[in-house]
Write a protein that holds these residues in place. Structure first.
Motif, mmCIF file in Angstrom:
data_model
loop_
_atom_site.group_PDB
_atom_site.id
_atom_site.type_symbol
_atom_site.label_atom_id
_atom_site.label_comp_id
_atom_site.label_asym_id
_atom_site.label_seq_id
_atom_site.Cartn_x
_atom_site.Cartn_y
_atom_site.Cartn_z
ATOM 1 N N ILE A 159 -4.377 22.060 34.667
ATOM 2 C CA ILE A 159 -3.668 20.801 34.503
ATOM 3 C C ILE A 159 -2.199 21.150 34.282
ATOM 4 C CG2 ILE A 159 -3.339 18.698 33.145
ATOM 5 C CD1 ILE A 159 -6.292 18.920 32.320
ATOM 6 N N THR A 160 -1.358 20.700 35.201
ATOM 7 C CA THR A 160 0.078 20.888 35.074
ATOM 8 C C THR A 160 0.657 19.555 34.625
ATOM 9 O OG1 THR A 160 0.042 22.485 36.890
ATOM 10 C CG2 THR A 160 2.200 21.604 36.256
ATOM 11 N N TYR A 161 1.411 19.590 33.539
ATOM 12 C CA TYR A 161 1.913 18.359 32.936
ATOM 13 C C TYR A 161 3.401 18.473 32.626
ATOM 14 C CZ TYR A 161 1.750 21.042 28.644
ATOM 15 O OH TYR A 161 1.963 22.014 27.701
ATOM 16 N N CYS A 162 4.066 17.330 32.613
ATOM 17 C CA CYS A 162 5.491 17.291 32.296
ATOM 18 C C CYS A 162 5.674 17.380 30.787
ATOM 19 C CB CYS A 162 6.113 15.999 32.844
ATOM 20 S SG CYS A 162 7.887 15.855 32.483
ATOM 21 N N HIS A 163 6.228 18.494 30.342
ATOM 22 C CA HIS A 163 6.467 18.685 28.918
ATOM 23 C C HIS A 163 7.546 17.732 28.397
ATOM 24 C CE1 HIS A 163 6.702 20.627 25.061
ATOM 25 N NE2 HIS A 163 7.993 20.810 25.233
ATOM 26 N N PRO A 164 8.712 17.616 29.067
ATOM 27 C CA PRO A 164 9.737 16.697 28.570
ATOM 28 C C PRO A 164 9.273 15.234 28.507
ATOM 29 C CG PRO A 164 10.695 18.176 30.195
ATOM 30 C CD PRO A 164 9.209 18.377 30.218
ATOM 31 N N CYS A 165 8.325 14.857 29.345
ATOM 32 C CA CYS A 165 7.818 13.473 29.364
ATOM 33 C C CYS A 165 6.815 13.207 28.240
ATOM 34 C CB CYS A 165 7.143 13.166 30.697
ATOM 35 S SG CYS A 165 8.228 13.273 32.122
ATOM 36 N N GLY A 166 6.351 14.261 27.603
ATOM 37 C CA GLY A 166 5.382 14.103 26.530
ATOM 38 C C GLY A 166 3.942 13.980 26.999
ATOM 39 N N TYR A 167 3.627 14.522 28.163
ATOM 40 C CA TYR A 167 2.273 14.432 28.712
ATOM 41 C C TYR A 167 1.333 15.513 28.171
ATOM 42 C CZ TYR A 167 4.339 11.337 32.278
ATOM 43 O OH TYR A 167 4.988 10.336 32.944
ATOM 44 N N GLY A 168 1.833 16.357 27.285
ATOM 45 C CA GLY A 168 1.014 17.443 26.745
ATOM 46 C C GLY A 168 -0.231 16.960 26.033
ATOM 47 N N ARG A 201 -5.823 20.434 39.195
ATOM 48 C CA ARG A 201 -6.194 21.224 40.372
ATOM 49 C C ARG A 201 -7.463 22.014 40.094
ATOM 50 N NH1 ARG A 201 -1.816 22.537 44.116
ATOM 51 N NH2 ARG A 201 0.024 21.348 43.494
ATOM 52 N N VAL A 202 -8.299 22.095 41.123
ATOM 53 C CA VAL A 202 -9.481 22.950 41.079
ATOM 54 C C VAL A 202 -9.316 23.949 42.214
ATOM 55 C CG1 VAL A 202 -11.984 23.066 41.286
ATOM 56 C CG2 VAL A 202 -10.918 21.100 40.149
ATOM 57 N N ASP A 203 -9.225 25.215 41.855
ATOM 58 C CA ASP A 203 -8.992 26.286 42.828
ATOM 59 C C ASP A 203 -7.805 25.965 43.742
ATOM 60 O OD1 ASP A 203 -11.043 27.823 41.784
ATOM 61 O OD2 ASP A 203 -12.539 26.994 43.147
ATOM 62 N N GLY A 204 -6.745 25.430 43.150
ATOM 63 C CA GLY A 204 -5.516 25.156 43.884
ATOM 64 C C GLY A 204 -5.455 23.808 44.583
#
Length: 75
Positions: free
Chosen positions: A6-15, A46-49
């Motif tokens: 899971i790639t999330y926007c840190h500055p947006c607060g999605y952590g 993503r699952v396996d990219g």
């Protein structure tokens, strides 16, 4: 072994959302998830990219949608 990220926007607060989704995946599917901090409004699962769920304008995938999307790919 399947790679779930899971790639999330840190500055947006999605952590917090990413951590909740990862916990749900672990609980429901026994899947270990890698959390990757990003920027630019990103939230992708993503699952396996392969992207299986993501945030788009006007829609943010909830835990149930993420679990269903990952489960469909794992079957």
């Amino acid at each position: 072994m399947t790679d779930v990220t899971i790639t999330y926007c840190h500055p947006c607060g999605y952590g917090k959302r990413a951590a909740q989704a990862a916990d749900a995946l672990q609980r429901e599917l026994s899947v270990t998830t890698n959390l990757v901090a990003g920027k630019g409004g990103i939230f992708e699962v993503r699952v396996d990219g392969e992207i299986v769920a993501k945030r788009i304008k006007g829609h943010f995938p909830d835990a149930a949608e993420i679990i269903a999307s990952v489960s469909a790919v794992l079957k």
